[in-house]
Design a protein around this motif. Structure first.
Motif, PDB file in Angstrom:
ATOM      1  N   ASN A   1       0.528  -1.315   0.019  1.00 15.13           N
ATOM      2  CA  ASN A   1      -0.125  -0.093   0.230  1.00 15.13           C
ATOM      3  C   ASN A   1       0.823   0.944  -0.081  1.00 15.13           C
ATOM      4  OD1 ASN A   1      -1.603   2.554   1.033  1.00 15.13           O
ATOM      5  ND2 ASN A   1      -3.064   1.101   1.557  1.00 15.13           N
ATOM      6  N   VAL A   2       0.717   2.041  -1.327  1.00 16.92           N
ATOM      7  CA  VAL A   2       1.382   2.959  -1.501  1.00 16.92           C
ATOM      8  C   VAL A   2       1.258   4.236  -0.428  1.00 16.92           C
ATOM      9  CG1 VAL A   2       2.371   5.063  -2.563  1.00 16.92           C
ATOM     10  CG2 VAL A   2       2.212   2.795  -3.610  1.00 16.92           C
ATOM     11  N   LEU A   3       0.410   4.183  -0.342  1.00 17.09           N
ATOM     12  CA  LEU A   3      -0.161   5.184   1.293  1.00 17.09           C
ATOM     13  C   LEU A   3       0.277   4.742   2.454  1.00 17.09           C
ATOM     14  CD1 LEU A   3      -3.725   6.134  -0.395  1.00 17.09           C
ATOM     15  CD2 LEU A   3      -1.463   7.822  -0.751  1.00 17.09           C
ATOM     16  N   GLN A   4       0.143   3.788   2.261  1.00 18.67           N
ATOM     17  CA  GLN A   4       0.897   3.063   3.544  1.00 18.67           C
ATOM     18  C   GLN A   4       2.206   3.533   4.116  1.00 18.67           C
ATOM     19  OE1 GLN A   4      -0.458  -0.425   5.293  1.00 18.67           O
ATOM     20  NE2 GLN A   4      -2.722   0.105   4.983  1.00 18.67           N
ATOM     21  N   ALA A   5       2.830   3.334   2.974  1.00 20.25           N
ATOM     22  CA  ALA A   5       4.307   3.992   3.436  1.00 20.25           C
ATOM     23  C   ALA A   5       4.936   5.566   3.267  1.00 20.25           C
ATOM     24  CB  ALA A   5       5.109   3.128   1.988  1.00 20.25           C
ATOM     25  N   LEU A   6       3.829   6.043   3.009  1.00 19.50           N
ATOM     26  CA  LEU A   6       4.007   6.889   2.714  1.00 19.50           C
ATOM     27  C   LEU A   6       3.725   7.946   3.639  1.00 19.50           C
ATOM     28  CD1 LEU A   6       4.433   9.940   1.041  1.00 19.50           C
ATOM     29  CD2 LEU A   6       2.103  10.148   0.505  1.00 19.50           C
ATOM     30  N   PHE A   7       2.649   7.367   4.233  1.00 18.57           N
ATOM     31  CA  PHE A   7       2.294   8.525   6.040  1.00 18.57           C
ATOM     32  C   PHE A   7       3.504   7.645   7.075  1.00 18.57           C
ATOM     33  CE2 PHE A   7       0.108   6.728   9.507  1.00 18.57           C
ATOM     34  CZ  PHE A   7      -0.030   8.125  10.479  1.00 18.57           C
ATOM     35  N   VAL A   8       4.430   6.958   6.379  1.00 12.03           N
ATOM     36  CA  VAL A   8       5.044   5.738   7.752  1.00 12.03           C
ATOM     37  C   VAL A   8       6.642   7.090   7.135  1.00 12.03           C
ATOM     38  CG1 VAL A   8       6.374   4.141   8.504  1.00 12.03           C
ATOM     39  CG2 VAL A   8       4.079   4.047   8.085  1.00 12.03           C
ATOM     40  N   ALA A   9       6.094   7.073   5.841  1.00 12.77           N
ATOM     41  CA  ALA A   9       7.452   7.919   5.529  1.00 12.77           C
ATOM     42  C   ALA A   9       7.500   9.583   6.606  1.00 12.77           C
ATOM     43  CB  ALA A   9       7.569   8.007   4.510  1.00 12.77           C
ATOM     44  N   LEU A  10       6.327  10.046   6.281  1.00 15.29           N
ATOM     45  CA  LEU A  10       6.375  11.575   6.748  1.00 15.29           C
ATOM     46  C   LEU A  10       6.554  11.108   8.005  1.00 15.29           C
ATOM     47  CD1 LEU A  10       3.052  12.494   4.968  1.00 15.29           C
ATOM     48  CD2 LEU A  10       5.406  13.168   4.121  1.00 15.29           C
ATOM     49  N   LEU A  11       6.063   9.915   9.401  1.00 21.77           N
ATOM     50  CA  LEU A  11       5.961   9.939  10.256  1.00 21.77           C
ATOM     51  C   LEU A  11       7.508  10.172  11.017  1.00 21.77           C
ATOM     52  CD1 LEU A  11       3.059   7.836  11.962  1.00 21.77           C
ATOM     53  CD2 LEU A  11       3.398  10.057  11.670  1.00 21.77           C
ATOM     54  N   VAL A  12       8.176   9.023  10.460  1.00 16.97           N
ATOM     55  CA  VAL A  12       9.484   8.769  10.968  1.00 16.97           C
ATOM     56  C   VAL A  12      10.611  10.967  10.042  1.00 16.97           C
ATOM     57  CG1 VAL A  12      11.590   7.561   9.418  1.00 16.97           C
ATOM     58  CG2 VAL A  12       9.224   6.020   9.995  1.00 16.97           C
ATOM     59  N   GLY A  13      10.460  10.719   9.316  1.00 21.92           N
ATOM     60  CA  GLY A  13      10.592  11.658   8.935  1.00 21.92           C
ATOM     61  C   GLY A  13      11.150  13.225  10.189  1.00 21.92           C
ATOM     62  N   PHE A  14       9.644  13.138  10.276  1.00 23.65           N
ATOM     63  CA  PHE A  14       8.930  14.357  10.672  1.00 23.65           C
ATOM     64  C   PHE A  14       9.602  14.410  12.951  1.00 23.65           C
ATOM     65  CE2 PHE A  14       6.262  15.771   7.978  1.00 23.65           C
ATOM     66  CZ  PHE A  14       7.084  16.818   7.025  1.00 23.65           C
ATOM     67  N   ALA A  15      10.181  12.739  12.726  1.00 23.13           N
ATOM     68  CA  ALA A  15      10.822  12.072  13.762  1.00 23.13           C
ATOM     69  C   ALA A  15      12.001  12.708  13.627  1.00 23.13           C
ATOM     70  CB  ALA A  15      10.307  10.635  14.031  1.00 23.13           C
ATOM     71  N   VAL A  16      12.468  12.106  12.841  1.00 20.93           N
ATOM     72  CA  VAL A  16      14.135  12.489  12.801  1.00 20.93           C
ATOM     73  C   VAL A  16      14.004  13.728  12.894  1.00 20.93           C
ATOM     74  CG1 VAL A  16      15.778  12.127  11.691  1.00 20.93           C
ATOM     75  CG2 VAL A  16      14.335  10.194  11.457  1.00 20.93           C
ATOM     76  N   GLN A  17      13.438  14.615  11.970  1.00 23.08           N
ATOM     77  CA  GLN A  17      13.911  15.929  12.304  1.00 23.08           C
ATOM     78  C   GLN A  17      13.682  16.778  13.497  1.00 23.08           C
ATOM     79  OE1 GLN A  17      10.950  18.917  10.585  1.00 23.08           O
ATOM     80  NE2 GLN A  17      12.706  18.684   8.937  1.00 23.08           N
ATOM     81  N   ALA A  18      12.739  15.869  14.690  1.00 25.17           N
ATOM     82  CA  ALA A  18      12.721  16.796  15.502  1.00 25.17           C
ATOM     83  C   ALA A  18      13.600  15.951  16.461  1.00 25.17           C
ATOM     84  CB  ALA A  18      11.536  16.321  16.960  1.00 25.17           C
TER      85      ALA A  18
END
Length: 451
Positions: free
Chosen positions: A152-169
């Motif tokens: 599911n591409v949208l699931q992968a995109l959703f998790v990638a956004l979460l991980v990206g912003f978490a790493v950013q924080a």
């Protein structure tokens, strides 16, 4: 002594030739023996499945690293923020242009490739999907890892956004995570590069099946799409970017293209704009843009300023939908545009990443169109060069524009360089192997002898 740029060889030249031979062979088989051509359809399907297998990892890695690059660029302040804003606007404009041209020309209309369709599982999922709440609920995966394995591409995109912003924080403590993701991305793209060596087989099967089903009309439609894409890229570079460059910086796009002629040749040889990245940095510095600006704009632009890829994604999506007799509604096109704005980040520089992103966009919005990606496998290689050249041109123009807006550019030096009064010293930048140290200098006596 011969120029290392012109004598550089790349194994992908053989892949290029193999795709050409496979396309011609597929056309002949489909034309002369339609039933035989249709029997080769599984070859195209297998290749599409291999590409589909790489969608989630490509999306995940590029989004996480893309958000990380935003964080890095933002630390530079005004230049970084202006660059990100400009990149998002221009990418959106490019996507919009692709949609407009695709709807005006409609090169896929009339093929009605009802036999070239996705598997029943994908079609059933598409038709059995519930309402809005079911769609939103489906975006959230059951686990973090399942988003990368469920397809599911949208699931992968959703998790990638979460991980990206978490790493950013996390700040500096998150840098090891970004480095790890960067290593994984290299692995993913290496696997993708291996899969692309099967492109001739996939192209042969897909083209043979399409021609066997529709006759030579499919060849005409594909040629129309490719010609329209090249023409659109030319209009975008010399029209949109050219006028903007002249209006803001009073710089001629023709002179800038002439100045970067060697880089364009290198990109044509490798079908990747990343091969010219070190040289673009060096040339923009020589042009008169301050190094701090060049150091932020060019690397960030390679992830966020993908004008050629944006045009390709929308035009190819509309072509596939029309060719399969399932055109995208205006609402679906806008939704696809929004998805592509995010998912296309990081697709530049890696041959084949654009194909994976296209498959991801179709899978997320219209899964029943996914197998239609096989329709353009045969011409994707030819279109990749126009994508790379347009992406490269967009980043060169962006560097000059942002240098002008931030007053970090030497106007007099720009004029002298573009008028060939201050030539670029090729001896200072002849290597394009990303950080590879230059070869040791030869003793002076040997240079004198060779001279």
């Amino acid at each position: 002594m011969s120029d290392p740029i012109t004598t550089r060889h790349d194994r992908t030249h053989w892949l290029y030739l193999a795709v050409i031979v496979a396309v011609i062979g597929g056309i002949l088989v489909g034309w002369l023996a339609p039933d035989v051509g249709q029997s080769f359809a599984p070859l195209g399907t297998i290749f599409v499945n291999l590409i589909k297998m790489m969608i989630a990892p490509v999306i995940f890695c590029t989004i996480v690293l893309g958000i990380g690059s935003v964080r890095a660029a933002a630390t530079v302040g005004k230049v970084g923020g202006l660059a990100i804003g400009y990149f998002l606007i221009m990418s959106t404009i490019a996507l919009g242009i692709g949609i407009v041209v695709g709807n005006l020309l409609q090169p896929g209309t009339g093929l009605n490739l009802t036999k070239v369709k996705a598997g029943h599982d994908l079609a059933d999922k598409a038709h059995s999907a519930g309402g809005t709440w079911d769609f939103i609920q489906g975006i959230v995966p059951t686990t973090l890892l399942s988003s990368l394995t469920a397809g599911n591409v949208l699931q992968a995109l959703f998790v990638a956004l979460l991980v990206g912003f978490a790493v950013q924080a996390m700040g500096r403590t998150g840098e090891p995570v970004l480095r790890a993701v960067a290593i994984i991305q290299k692995l993913v793209f290496r696997i993708l590069a291996m899969i692309l060596w099967l492109a001739p087989i996939g192209a042969f099967g897909a083209i043979a099946n399409v021609v066997g089903t529709t006759g030579l009309d499919a060849v005409v439609k594909l040629a129309t799409l490719m010609a329209a894409f090249y023409l659109t890229c030319l209009v975008f570079v010399f029209g949109v970017l050219g006028m903007l460059l002249w209006a803001v910086s009073r710089v001629s796009i023709l002179k800038l293209v002439r100045y970067l002629a060697r880089e364009y040749l290198l990109i044509v040889a490798t079908s990747s704009s990343e091969s010219a990245l070190p040289r673009l940095i060096a040339k923009m510095d020589h042009l008169g843009v301050e190094r701090t600006t060049v150091g932020v704009v060019v690397p960030t632009g390679y992830s966020f300023n993908l004008d050629g890829t944006a045009i390709y994604l929308t035009m190819a999506s509309i072509f596939i939908a029309d060719a399969m007799g399932k055109p995208l509604s205006l609402g679906e096109q806008v939704g696809l545009l929004l998805f592509m704005i995010i998912a296309s980040k990081g697709a530049a520089g890696v041959t084949g990443a654009g194909l994976a992103t296209l498959a991801g966009g179709l899978q997320s919005h219209r899964p029943e169109l996914l197998d239609g990606v096989g329709l353009i496998v045969g011409i994707d290689r030819f279109m990749s060069e126009a994508r790379a050249l347009t992406n490269f041109s967009g980043n060169a123009v962006a560097t000059v524009l942002i240098g002008t807006w931030t007053k970090t550019i030497n106007v007099d030096q720009v004029k002298d360089v573009l008028d060939r009064k201050l030539p670029f010293d090729e001896r200072t930048m002849v290597d394009d192997d990303h950080g590879t140290p230059p070869p040791p200098r030869q003793p002076e006596t040997k240079n004198l002898v060779s001279a």
